[in-house]
Scaffold this active site. Structure first.
Site, PDB file in Angstrom:
ATOM      1  CE  LYS A 202       1.650  -4.859  -6.294  1.00 40.11           C
ATOM      2  NZ  LYS A 202       1.117  -3.648  -5.286  1.00 40.11           N
ATOM      3  NE  ARG A 204       5.610  -3.397  -3.447  1.00 41.80           N
ATOM      4  CZ  ARG A 204       4.672  -2.552  -3.487  1.00 41.80           C
ATOM      5  NH1 ARG A 204       5.259  -1.316  -3.226  1.00 41.80           N
ATOM      6  NH2 ARG A 204       3.237  -2.709  -3.640  1.00 41.80           N
ATOM      7  CG  ASP A 234       1.915   6.238   1.549  1.00 43.61           C
ATOM      8  OD1 ASP A 234       1.938   7.393   1.606  1.00 43.61           O
ATOM      9  OD2 ASP A 234       3.417   5.443   1.824  1.00 43.61           O
ATOM     10  N   GLY A 236      -0.096   7.052  -3.868  1.00 44.81           N
ATOM     11  CA  GLY A 236      -0.956   6.884  -5.219  1.00 44.81           C
ATOM     12  C   GLY A 236      -0.365   6.285  -6.409  1.00 44.81           C
TER      13      GLY A 236
END
Length: 326
Positions: A202, A204, A234, A236
């Site tokens: 992923k 960010r 948190d 989601g």
């Protein structure tokens, strides 16, 4: 011969703030004791006042407080409780943190940023804490921020045993939501009998907190029930995108397992509409009634915390609780 000798007995006392008293009550019950009666309230200007209703002199004090929202208020109450114990002559003060506030701010991503997780450790040391007990810290290096013993507990045995009992007959795979939690996923794999591992690659955006992009699945998940493991949920966004990526890659199903159910908006809606068959969490944080839904299973962390407290009190080994990994 001058002086006076006394053989004293150790006295364990358990204290709680107002953030999550239900968990503290469960812990005290597991230990076979009750919580110390405490007066706590706010003055008109919102300053917090704390006083213990019985003597704490010479005791081995364990102060439990989860840093749930409003985080800053409960952290301040926690610090004041520790200060009150120090000034009342408690012999040893252990701060029990089912959820360690500011744990995600454990390093600098850019210049002129704080390392708030270190600041938290300094505040508790200054207040008078001798020891910390924390559950599933966001990063292992936080243990080094506190100048004293830190017992890092893992919810893995509680979560993994539940998953194994319910889904053990299916073909499983353990999936980390990012490359950084592979070590945790490896422990999950070992606990579940050596099932295959995978992780989500992923990216960010450092300017946009709580937002990630799940790029691709690394590992074989086709036809397997995937156990997606993380330390917290948190908003989601990260975990739901990871679950969607797994289903897109051919997974038979997804089980989300996380220790800390923060569940900030819009987490509940995201999880309800996610492809996950079940979301398994623990009660390190209080779960509001409006945050409960059919797919959510909440397991009690109290047996783990109470056993750790007992080991510390009796000068035993906390590490032995986790097969030498803690």
């Amino acid at each position: 011969m001058t002086g006076m000798k006394r053989t004293t007995e150790k006295n364990l006392m358990v204290f709680t703030g107002r953030a999550h008293p239900q968990l503290a009550s469960e812990v005290a019950a597991e230990l076979g004791t009750t919580l110390v009666p405490t007066s706590a309230y706010e003055f008109a200007n919102s300053e917090i006042y704390v006083r213990y209703e019985e003597s704490v002199r010479g005791c081995d004090a364990f102060v439990i407080q989860s840093h749930t929202a409003p985080v800053n208020e409960w952290i301040m109450e926690h610090l004041i409780m520790v200060d009150a114990l120090k000034r009342a002559s408690a012999k040893r003060i252990t701060v029990v943190l089912p959820f360690y506030g500011y744990a995600r701010q454990d390093k600098k991503h850019r210049g002129r940023e704080p390392i708030s997780a270190r600041l938290m450790a300094d505040l508790f040391k200054t207040a008078g804490a001798d020891r910390l007990i924390a559950v599933d810290l966001h990063a292992d290096q936080i243990q080094g921020f506190f100048d004293g013993p830190v017992d890092h507990l893992m919810a893995l045995p509680i979560l993994a045993d539940y998953v194994r009992e319910k889904y053990g007959e299916q073909q499983l795979a353990v999936v980390s939501p990012d490359a950084g939690r592979i070590k945790v996923a490896e422990r999950w794999s070992a606990r579940l009998g050596g099932v295959p591992l995978a992780f989500i690659h992923k990216t960010r955006d450092i300017d946009r907190p709580n937002e990630t992009v799940a790029n691709r699945v690394v590992g074989q998940v086709t036809g397997r029930m995937c156990v997606l493991v993380d330390d917290m949920i948190d908003t989601g966004g990260t975990i739901v995108k990871a679950a969607e990526a797994l289903m897109k890659d051919g997974a038979a199903g997804v089980i989300i397992a996380a220790t800390h159910a923060i569940l900030s908006d819009p987490a509940v809606d995201r999880l309800k509409n996610s492809p996950a068959a079940e979301i398994v969490v623990t009660n390190t944080l209080p779960l509001a009634p409006e945050h409960e839904f059919d797919k959510l299973t909440c397991l009690s962390i109290a047996p783990l915390i109470s056993r750790a407290i007992k080991e510390v009190f009796e000068d035993g080994s906390v590490t032995s609780m986790f097969d030498g990994h803690a």
